[in-house]
Every structure is written in structure tokens, then in C-alpha cells.
Scaffold this active site. Structure first.
Site, PDB file in Angstrom:
ATOM      1  N   ASP A  41       0.845  -1.202   0.000  1.00 41.97           N
ATOM      2  CA  ASP A  41       0.000   0.000   0.000  1.00 41.97           C
ATOM      3  C   ASP A  41       0.878   1.248   0.000  1.00 41.97           C
ATOM      4  OD1 ASP A  41      -2.170  -1.669   0.212  1.00 41.97           O
ATOM      5  OD2 ASP A  41      -2.284  -1.499   2.400  1.00 41.97           O
TER       6      ASP A  41
HETATM    7  N1  URA Z   1      -1.242  -5.962   3.792  1.00 39.43           N
HETATM    8  C1  URA Z   1      -1.718  -4.715   3.828  1.00 39.43           C
HETATM    9  O1  URA Z   1      -2.766  -4.460   4.398  1.00 39.43           O
HETATM   10  N2  URA Z   1      -1.040  -3.754   3.186  1.00 39.43           N
HETATM   11  C2  URA Z   1       0.146  -3.976   2.556  1.00 39.43           C
HETATM   12  O2  URA Z   1       0.736  -3.046   2.014  1.00 39.43           O
HETATM   13  C3  URA Z   1       0.650  -5.285   2.536  1.00 39.43           C
HETATM   14  C4  URA Z   1      -0.064  -6.262   3.169  1.00 39.43           C
END
Ligand code: URA
Length: 242
Positions: free
Chosen positions: A102
Site C-alpha cells: 500500500d
Molecule cells: N497488507 C496490507 O494491508 N497492506 C500492505 O501493504 C501489505 C499487506
């Protein structure tokens, strides 16, 4: 293969720079200074050296990035900086991130032009372990830990409409962060959308900071600050391919 192609593939420089380097005598083929950049060499049998350092031919390129927050894990984005923008000096075509983190997540991201390896590491069938350092809004109870470890309902559905729970995971407690937020190391074997955040939400908690520490055998190099990257070592590449 032409010598300039070989040197370009090993990121020595642009075609123009390489011609200049060869002209200046910086490149040797089997111990003899190369006369021209367009001579033909055998990438496997010939010993190619640049500035007297022997080069091993690799068709593909592999980098480990400590992804900083605020950067998107895609190859192109009109507005926001991407992880590929960070590697712009590498002069390598077709680089892609292996999976996505993310925008606010930091940590390990493999970036490569080896599509087959990306495919293998991301295949849902392969169940490659990923370890995340998860900073949370509050402590987990023993019951929360059991639920996370056994598999939780994060809202995904199977084709028959029943809950598609997460696969078994592992939770290890770690020391709290500087702000006093509790921290765990969470190992998951899938890569569902926002998976870690949704897992914590499913047990009534909230992720306040997330960093990926490893993916399969590949571990984030502690020397890399967020935003820094380095090529993988031959050993790291071989272990990932096993
Ligand atoms: N899980 C998440 O919620 N975000 C990420 O960036 C990676 C795994």
C-alpha cells in the site's frame, strides 16, 4: 552477442557511454583490452571484465527496495511517484515490482524484469511466506492471536458464498514502538488486497504502521533506509529461485 549489448545488460552504462568506456580501454575480453564496442563475444565462455572486475552475465536484473511511504507500487502513475521512478538511474527496461505494498506501507519490495520469478513468487498456489512488522492501535488478546493464527473472515467470499477465511498465520510479539504502540511480527502465506490491515480490523484492531520484512527467503537489508535500494546478491537470487 555484441560486447556493448552485454555491458548494457549488466548496467554498465548507455550505449554511448559504453562506446566511450571501450575506447578508453576500460573493458577486457579474456584479459585483452577490447578494441571496439561492437565486437562479438560469447557471454558464457568469454571472460569479460570492466575496470578489471569480472562480470557474470545475467539476462535479468533484481533489486531490493526499502519502499518508503508515499510511493505507489506500480510501474506508471500520472501523479504520484512510483517505486520504478526510484530506480530510474538503472537504465533497465521492463522492471516491475513483485507484488504491491500500500502507499503508506514501507519495507521489502523485490523489483525485477524476471517475469517468471514474479509469477512464481505471487502464485496463490505457492504460499510464499511474507513477514510483516505490524504496529497496532492496541494490544492483541490471546483470543485475537488465536483467531489470526487459525484464519479470520476478512469479508472475502468463496464461489459458494461462504466466508473465504485467511490461511493459518503466525503471530510473534515484538517490543512496542517509540510511541508505545504494540508491535507484532505477522507471517502470512497469501497476498490478498490490504490483507494485514483487514486481518487486524477483523479482530477489532487497527494498523498504525506497516513494514514488510521478508518475502520467501529474501530479507530486507537493514542497511537500506526507506527509499534506498541495492541489487540482489547472486546467493539471494539463487535462493529465491529454489
Ligand atoms: N497488507 C496490507 O494491508 N497492506 C500492505 O501493504 C501489505 C499487506
Amino acid at each position: 552477442m555484441r560486447l556493448d549489448k552485454f555491458l548494457g545488460d549488466q548496467n554498465i552504462g548507455t550505449r554511448k557511454q559504453i562506446r566511450e568506456y571501450v575506447k578508453n580501454g576500460r573493458c577486457k575480453v579474456n584479459g585483452v583490452v577490447a578494441s571496439k564496442a561492437d565486437i562479438h563475444i560469447d557471454p558464457v565462455k568469454d571472460m569479460i571484465a570492466f575496470d578489471d572486475v569480472e562480470l557474470t552475465y545475467s539476462r535479468f536484473h533484481y533489486y531490493m527496495l526499502n519502499k518508503p511511504a508515499g510511493v505507489v507500487s506500480s510501474t506508471k502513475d500520472g501523479r504520484t511517484m512510483t517505486v520504478i521512478d526510484i530506480l530510474k538511474d538503472e537504465n533497465v527496461k521492463d522492471l516491475s515490482p513483485c507484488g504491491r505494498l500500500d502507499i503508506d506501507t514501507e519495507g521489502l519490495l523485490l523489483i525485477t524484469d524476471d517475469g517468471e520469478l514474479i509469477h512464481r513468487l505471487l502464485s496463490p498456489k505457492k504460499h510464499v511466506d511474507k513477514v510483516y512488522e505490524v504496529h497496532m492501535a492496541k494490544e492483541l488478546t490471546e483470543a485475537d492471536i488465536s483467531r489470526l493464527e487459525e484464519g479470520v473472515d476478512i469479508g472475502d467470499k468463496k464461489s459458494d458464498g461462504s466466508a473465504d477465511k485467511t490461511l493459518p498465520a503466525k503471530v510473534e510479539k515484538a517490543p512496542a514502538d517509540e510511541e508505545g504502540n504494540p508491535v507484532i511480527l505477522l507471517t502470512i502465506r497469501e497476498g490478498r488486497f490490504h490483507q494485514v490491515k483487514r486481518m487486524l480490523e477483523a479482530v477489532g484492531n487497527e494498523v498504525v504502521f506497516l513494514r514488510r520484512l521478508s518475502m520467501g527467503s529474501l530479507m530486507l537489508d537493514e542497511e537500506l533506509e526507506p527509499g534506498q535500494y541495492r541489487p540482489l546478491s547472486e546467493e539471494e537470487i539463487n535462493n529465491l529461485k529454489k
